[in-house]
Design a protein around this motif. Structure first.
Motif, PDB file in Angstrom:
ATOM      1  N   LEU A 188       0.828  -1.213   0.000  1.00 45.20           N
ATOM      2  CA  LEU A 188       0.000   0.000   0.000  1.00 45.20           C
ATOM      3  C   LEU A 188       0.862   1.262   0.000  1.00 45.20           C
ATOM      4  O   LEU A 188       0.530   2.247  -0.666  1.00 45.20           O
ATOM      5  N   HIS A 193      -0.329   5.294  -0.992  1.00 51.60           N
ATOM      6  CA  HIS A 193      -1.323   5.548   0.061  1.00 51.60           C
ATOM      7  C   HIS A 193      -0.626   6.033   1.328  1.00 51.60           C
ATOM      8  O   HIS A 193       0.422   5.514   1.707  1.00 51.60           O
ATOM      9  N   ARG A 195      -2.903   7.613   4.029  1.00 52.87           N
ATOM     10  CA  ARG A 195      -3.940   7.501   5.079  1.00 52.87           C
ATOM     11  C   ARG A 195      -4.565   6.116   4.959  1.00 52.87           C
ATOM     12  O   ARG A 195      -5.440   5.874   4.130  1.00 52.87           O
ATOM     13  N   ILE A 196      -4.090   5.223   5.803  1.00 48.77           N
ATOM     14  CA  ILE A 196      -4.451   3.807   5.680  1.00 48.77           C
ATOM     15  C   ILE A 196      -5.102   3.318   6.969  1.00 48.77           C
ATOM     16  O   ILE A 196      -4.579   3.553   8.064  1.00 48.77           O
ATOM     17  N   HIS A 198      -6.771   0.154   9.410  1.00 51.38           N
ATOM     18  CA  HIS A 198      -6.542  -1.264   9.690  1.00 51.38           C
ATOM     19  C   HIS A 198      -7.631  -1.794  10.602  1.00 51.38           C
ATOM     20  O   HIS A 198      -7.927  -1.214  11.653  1.00 51.38           O
ATOM     21  N   LEU A 219       4.629   0.029   7.769  1.00 51.81           N
ATOM     22  CA  LEU A 219       4.358   1.425   7.399  1.00 51.81           C
ATOM     23  C   LEU A 219       5.504   2.337   7.850  1.00 51.81           C
ATOM     24  O   LEU A 219       5.913   3.253   7.118  1.00 51.81           O
ATOM     25  N   PRO A 255      -9.938   6.896   5.163  1.00 50.63           N
ATOM     26  CA  PRO A 255      -8.717   6.338   4.567  1.00 50.63           C
ATOM     27  C   PRO A 255      -8.895   6.062   3.072  1.00 50.63           C
ATOM     28  O   PRO A 255     -10.019   5.864   2.600  1.00 50.63           O
ATOM     29  N   THR A 256      -7.786   6.052   2.359  1.00 52.11           N
ATOM     30  CA  THR A 256      -7.832   5.697   0.928  1.00 52.11           C
ATOM     31  C   THR A 256      -7.567   4.201   0.746  1.00 52.11           C
ATOM     32  O   THR A 256      -7.724   3.677  -0.367  1.00 52.11           O
ATOM     33  N   ALA A 257      -7.169   3.537   1.819  1.00 57.34           N
ATOM     34  CA  ALA A 257      -6.919   2.098   1.768  1.00 57.34           C
ATOM     35  C   ALA A 257      -7.200   1.500   3.137  1.00 57.34           C
ATOM     36  O   ALA A 257      -7.025   2.169   4.166  1.00 57.34           O
ATOM     37  N   THR A 346      -6.542  -3.287  -5.307  1.00 57.69           N
ATOM     38  CA  THR A 346      -5.625  -2.204  -4.910  1.00 57.69           C
ATOM     39  C   THR A 346      -5.096  -1.487  -6.148  1.00 57.69           C
ATOM     40  O   THR A 346      -4.895  -2.104  -7.204  1.00 57.69           O
TER      41      THR A 346
END
Length: 349
Positions: A188, A193, A195-196, A198, A219, A255-257, A346
């Protein structure tokens, strides 16, 4: 003796053939025949083949009750689990049955709820009543040291599957969950990306902690931080994936992911995204964990971390049988590496 006399002499009933007869005809000991019957690796292949040929020719069938009595155990292998993901359990069963298929052993399932304060005693009762040859423990019951101690007290053999080393190598199968989560994070991050979110599994599962720490570490290697407000606890179930993703996607700074701790929750993220009017992967990238069959069947196909669950089950059953046969050289820990499977859920931002 005339031909008529030969013909009149009754043939020995196959049901009367004993293990002693097989040993005599093969020119080996009764113990060796027993080892062949029980698939022990402590027999030379040439001897194994000879004994099996004689068994086939005579029609000899081992008596399961007599064998169980001799071993003071049944020919049952128990799978004790509290995993809420049905596909995980199915894949684990398939792997175990791959190993047990050509043996006299049978698989019996013992689901339990680790949240039930009496669950350990229920497992103990199961062991006392059925006297299984051994038990295979999956996360998170495999992480319960008190349960492992109960199994040792009852002299019940076991193998533990976990994402870290919990026992001696001859009782352990390890999966590298943190490493798999690091791969998801790297994927990711490389797509741009920042702003992820979880959704991790229950705190009672060590695998959830391993995947969370691995993802956070992955990350950080790219200079990114897993924001606390974008970290949500799920239950490794579809419904928890929907509700957790809804919370994340309702934020103004959504988030984008999203990396989900297993595929069941990842599929829930799909539903939440579509309810929010978001396109996958144009508006939201999604990564799962396990690579269960649904990941390749959903649309778009899910990018996920492949955990070789079936292979792990196969190895756990094999290790349990080797322990039972007195096999040596079991001091090397068996572990399974994970792999990132990139599909169409993705894309770069």
């Amino acid at each position: 003796m005339s031909d008529d006399e030969h013909e009149s002499k009754p043939a020995r009933d196959r049901s009367q053939v004993t293990i002693i007869d097989i040993a005599r005809m093969a020119g080996v000991s009764k113990k060796t025949v027993s080892r062949v019957i029980n698939e022990s690796p402590l027999v030379r292949e040439e001897t194994r083949k000879k004994v099996k040929e004689i068994i086939a020719e005579t029609g000899f069938t081992p008596n399961p009750q007599a064998r169980a009595l001799a071993f003071r155990k049944s020919f049952l292998v128990g799978l004790v689990y509290d995993n809420p993901s049905p596909q995980y359990v199915v894949n684990m069963q398939r792997g175990i049955l791959d190993t047990l298929g050509d043996t006299a052993f049978q698989l019996v399932l013992r689901p339990c709820d680790r949240g039930d304060e009496n669950y350990r005693e229920r497992v103990r009762s199961f062991i006392v009543q059925h006297k299984p040859h051994g038990i295979i423990l999956t996360p998170s019951v495999s992480e319960d040291e008190t349960l492992a101690e109960i199994l040792r007290e009852e002299e019940c053999d076991y193998v533990r599957i976990a994402s870290l080393e919990l026992d001696v190598p001859s009782r352990s199968i390890r999966t590298h969950d943190a490493q798999g989560a690091e791969m998801a994070a790297a994927h990711l991050a490389q797509l741009g990306h920042k702003r992820i979110g979880h959704i991790h599994g229950p705190k009672t599962f060590r695998s959830a902690h391993e995947r969370l720490s691995g993802f956070r570490s992955g990350l950080e290697s790219y200079g990114l931080e897993l924001a606390p407000e974008l970290t949500v606890e799920g239950a490794y179930t579809f419904d928890s994936g929907v509700s957790s993703a809804t919370r994340l996607l309702n934020r103004r700074d959504r988030p984008t992911a999203i990396f989900a701790g297993n595929d069941e929750m990842a599929v829930g993220v799909y539903v939440a995204a579509r309810k929010a009017g978001l396109r996958i992967p144009e508006d939201l990238s999604i990564v799962g964990f396990d690579d269960t069959p649904i990941s390749a069947r959903i649309w778009p196909p899910l990018t996920t971390v492949r955990s070789p669950i079936r292979e792990v089950g196969r190895a756990a059953a094999d290790l349990l049988l080797k322990r039972g046969s007195g096999s040596e050289n079991l001091e090397e820990l068996q572990s399974f590496q994970l792999e990132l499977i990139v599909r169409e859920s993705t894309r770069s931002v």
